[in-house]
Write a protein that holds these residues in place. Structure first.
Motif, short mmCIF file in Angstrom:
data_model
loop_
_atom_site.label_atom_id
_atom_site.label_comp_id
_atom_site.label_asym_id
_atom_site.label_seq_id
_atom_site.Cartn_x
_atom_site.Cartn_y
_atom_site.Cartn_z
N TRP A 33 0.82 -1.21 0.00
CA TRP A 33 0.00 0.00 0.00
C TRP A 33 0.86 1.27 0.00
CZ3 TRP A 33 -4.25 0.90 -2.02
CH2 TRP A 33 -5.10 1.95 -1.66
N TRP B 117 -4.31 7.65 -5.54
CA TRP B 117 -4.84 8.98 -5.20
C TRP B 117 -4.43 10.05 -6.19
CZ3 TRP B 117 -8.80 10.16 -2.23
CH2 TRP B 117 -9.24 9.19 -1.33
N LEU C 3 -13.83 7.92 -6.02
CA LEU C 3 -13.05 9.17 -6.10
C LEU C 3 -13.91 10.31 -6.65
CD1 LEU C 3 -9.56 7.92 -7.38
CD2 LEU C 3 -10.28 8.40 -5.04
N ARG D 237 -13.39 15.56 -0.29
CA ARG D 237 -12.14 15.63 0.46
C ARG D 237 -11.56 14.22 0.58
NH1 ARG D 237 -12.22 16.49 5.48
NH2 ARG D 237 -14.26 15.51 5.70
N ARG D 238 -10.27 14.12 0.49
CA ARG D 238 -9.62 12.81 0.51
C ARG D 238 -9.97 11.97 1.75
NH1 ARG D 238 -3.38 11.00 -0.87
NH2 ARG D 238 -3.41 9.18 0.48
N GLY E 81 -12.81 9.38 1.62
CA GLY E 81 -12.73 8.16 0.83
C GLY E 81 -11.60 7.22 1.21
N GLU E 82 -10.79 7.63 2.21
CA GLU E 82 -9.56 6.86 2.45
C GLU E 82 -9.81 5.42 2.88
OE1 GLU E 82 -6.96 9.42 4.73
OE2 GLU E 82 -5.73 9.66 2.93
N VAL F 177 -11.18 3.37 -0.18
CA VAL F 177 -10.14 3.14 -1.19
C VAL F 177 -9.11 2.14 -0.66
CG1 VAL F 177 -8.24 4.24 -2.43
CG2 VAL F 177 -10.49 5.33 -2.37
N ASN F 178 -8.80 2.25 0.61
CA ASN F 178 -7.88 1.30 1.23
C ASN F 178 -8.43 -0.13 1.14
OD1 ASN F 178 -7.22 -0.25 3.97
ND2 ASN F 178 -5.49 1.11 3.55
#
Lengths: 156, 278
Positions: free
Chosen positions: A143, A151, B95, B100-101, B104-105, B108-109
């Protein structure tokens, strides 16, 4: 994605082999060859060997009912080859899958007719700095390499 | 039930594509595959159903609540497993839905885990059925039973939580990830059963079952693909399971999970590793 043996033989009238790892309308084989005869084969040996429940078979069947595909059961490689003969095809086009069983079936088919394996869009673009085969010891290592590339696509 | 736009003509041996109802499809499948157990899942296959699930995904809520059984998990896994939705397409949908990131972290992880397991499967092939590392439980691999006890698969252990998970697995072909981990830990550590037996059982039923995510997660619980075995206790299960399994559980007063982690380590392992909690 790991590909089965791939040939560069040009084809004019292939059939499409649809398998259980690519049951959507965006399947690259369906997109690349619209209107060509396509076949899915319920893998009798796998179903019996793994004692798959009816739920799993029903889920696959419902996916197939939304695709322009002929549905069969039996020995997968034999059925795909027979379907190719039925449509006088000059080859078979399919989509890559990781499952080692896919590789075995692909080899059995490719021994008899030209087989083209189309790639699927990867989750992480294979760019410099991305995860390498040596990065798979633990997720955290993979990761660290993959996350920045994923990203990069975020435009927020 | 809808069929594809350009319907192929049926030749001898081609399976039918027209059904008046799901019940008719189920009857057809029962005749076609008489050894396949059970009935259809309430979870419907296909692209249309996948699109509905995808439209309902709330990445922020997922990140905040995903560890709870009642949390805002996506239920996308069967569709991703069978390529109805591509992992890259789901990534792009997530996405495109967040501003804001941090929102979604987590999700997405989690998609990254799917990619990671698939890459490992590509490397390991059928070796995915073998222990990747020695167990860290202090017990020899040979001391684990090779078959799944019938009371576990049959949902008759007398433990309300485990029996409910087994029943849900059998009826729906889907379990929340936390329930999968608890059930796996119970099978491997409390019942001392080889993880392969549990993994085979899950693959029979899980609509999202593939040896990549499934087997490697079982190995992660068992400690053949992690530094420590995964353990849980009653407090953990009550917190993330909203506690409703324990109410009325016939074994509530002699619950095998009702102990501190330290006590469980002493009871279950021949060494005292610090178990992994999640």
């Amino acid at each position: 994605m790991t590909a089965a043996p791939m040939t560069a033989t040009p084809m004019n009238s292939p059939i499409l082999w649809i398998h259980g790892a690519a049951l959507g309308p965006a399947n690259p084989a369906l997109v690349a060859w619209p209107g060509r005869p396509a076949v899915f084969v319920f893998d009798d040996a796998l179903i019996a060997g793994s004692a798959l429940s009816l739920k799993r078979l029903g889920f696959l069947y419902e996916c197939l009912l939304e695709l322009p595909v002929t549905i069969r059961r039996g020995d997968v490689a034999s059925e795909v080859l027979a379907f190719a003969a039925r449509h006088q095809a000059d080859g078979v086009v399919t989509t890559a899958a990781v499952d080692p069983r896919f590789r075995q079936l692909g080899q059995a088919i490719a021994a008899r007719v030209p087989l083209t394996v189309l790639p699927v869009e990867p989750f992480v673009a294979p760019e410099a700095g991305g995860p390498q085969p040596g990065d798979l010891g633990r997720f955290s290592r993979y990761w660290r390499r993959a996350e920045p590339l994923v990203w990069q696509r975020f435009k927020g | 039930m809808q069929s594809g736009d350009s319907l192929p003509e049926l030749a001898p041996g081609d399976l039918p594509r027209q059904f008046t109802s799901r019940a008719a499809l189920q009857q057809h499948l029962q005749q076609l595959f008489p050894s396949a157990s059970g009935a259809l899942s309430p979870i419907v296959g296909g692209w249309a159903a996948a699109q509905e699930r995808l439209a309902a995904v709330d990445p922020g809520a997922y990140g905040r609540s995903r560890n709870h059984l009642a949390g805002a998990v996506t239920h996308l896994s069967p569709y991703i497993r069978h390529g109805v939705l591509g992992l890259a397409a789901v990534r792009d949908a997530v996405l495109g839905r967040i501003t804001r990131r941090p929102e979604g972290e987590k999700l997405v992880n989690e998609l990254g885990w799917r990619d990671y397991w698939q890459r490992l499967w590509g490397q390991l092939g059928d070796g995915i059925w073998d222990d990747q590392e020695p167990l860290k439980t202090g017990h020899p691999a040979s001391s684990y039973a090779s078959e799944l006890p019938a009371d576990i698969a049959g949902g008759s252990t007398g433990l309300a939580c485990m029996d409910a998970f087994a029943a849900e697995l059998r009826a729906t072909g889907w379990l929340h990830n936390h329930a999968r981990m608890w059930l796996a830990a119970y099978v491997v550590h409390w019942r001392r059963v080889r993880w392969q037996a549990g993994a085979r059982w899950f693959l029979q039923h899980l609509l999202d079952g593939d040896p990549a995510s499934n087997n490697l997660s079982w190995q992660w619980v068992a400690s053949s693909f992690s530094h420590k075995p995964y353990l849980f206790n009653r407090a953990n299960l009550e917190r993330f399971g909203a506690g409703h399994h324990c109410q009325g559980c016939p074994a509530a007063r002699r619950c095998p999970f009702d102990a501190s982690y330290e006590a469980l380590e002493q009871r279950l392992f021949a060494v005292t590793p610090t178990p992994r909690r999640r």
